[in-house]
Design a protein around this motif. Structure first.
Motif, PDB file in Angstrom:
ATOM      1  N   GLU A  62       0.834  -1.207   0.000  1.00  0.00           N
ATOM      2  CA  GLU A  62       0.000   0.000   0.000  1.00  0.00           C
ATOM      3  C   GLU A  62       0.867   1.256   0.000  1.00  0.00           C
ATOM      4  OE1 GLU A  62      -3.991   1.819   2.062  1.00  0.00           O
ATOM      5  OE2 GLU A  62      -2.902   0.255   3.150  1.00  0.00           O
ATOM      6  N   SER A  68      -4.566  -0.260  -2.593  1.00  0.00           N
ATOM      7  CA  SER A  68      -5.264   0.776  -1.842  1.00  0.00           C
ATOM      8  C   SER A  68      -6.158   0.045  -0.844  1.00  0.00           C
ATOM      9  CB  SER A  68      -6.092   1.670  -2.771  1.00  0.00           C
ATOM     10  OG  SER A  68      -7.078   0.911  -3.437  1.00  0.00           O
ATOM     11  N   THR A  91      -4.097  -1.698  -7.372  1.00  0.00           N
ATOM     12  CA  THR A  91      -4.165  -0.500  -8.200  1.00  0.00           C
ATOM     13  C   THR A  91      -3.645  -0.831  -9.600  1.00  0.00           C
ATOM     14  OG1 THR A  91      -1.929   0.224  -7.645  1.00  0.00           O
ATOM     15  CG2 THR A  91      -3.699   0.942  -6.162  1.00  0.00           C
TER      16      THR A  91
END
Length: 119
Positions: A62, A68, A91
């Motif tokens: 992250e 995310s 992502t």
């Protein structure tokens, strides 16, 4: 453990690969326990020695912008009689990182372990 900048650890590759598999199956969001079960199934739990290892890896991914996360709706958890879960999602950068890690070009429409050269 020292590693080159931009290099993913084997556990991180496994997490991102599982996240891409989930996205390909239409369920792009996952929680830690769900990914731990997937990893145990795929790798026989060889790399995942403790849940602390998993959550540290999720945090690194992250921080690197490859995942995310946010907390699920409290009412959903309350209705199921359990604590809220932190939900993660790969992502667009995760796809690029996996491609770069493998040193191959992957058609983004093809998702799954075989697409990344993993058995």
């Amino acid at each position: 453990m020292r590693r080159k900048p931009g290099q993913l650890l084997a556990l991180e590759v496994d997490i991102l690969t599982a996240a891409m598999d989930l996205r390909g199956s239409g369920d792009g969001r996952f929680h830690g326990y769900q990914i731990a079960k997937l990893l145990a199934t795929e790798s026989g739990a060889r790399r995942l020695t403790a849940h602390g290892t998993l959550y540290k890896a999720l945090g690194r991914l992250e921080a690197a912008g490859l995942l995310s996360s946010d907390w699920e709706d409290a009412s959903v958890a309350a209705a199921q009689g359990r604590p809220r879960r932190r939900l993660y999602e790969a992502t667009g950068a995760a796809e690029s990182a996996l491609t770069s890690q493998r040193g191959t070009t992957v058609d983004p429409r093809v998702v799954g372990r075989a697409a990344w050269g993993l058995s």
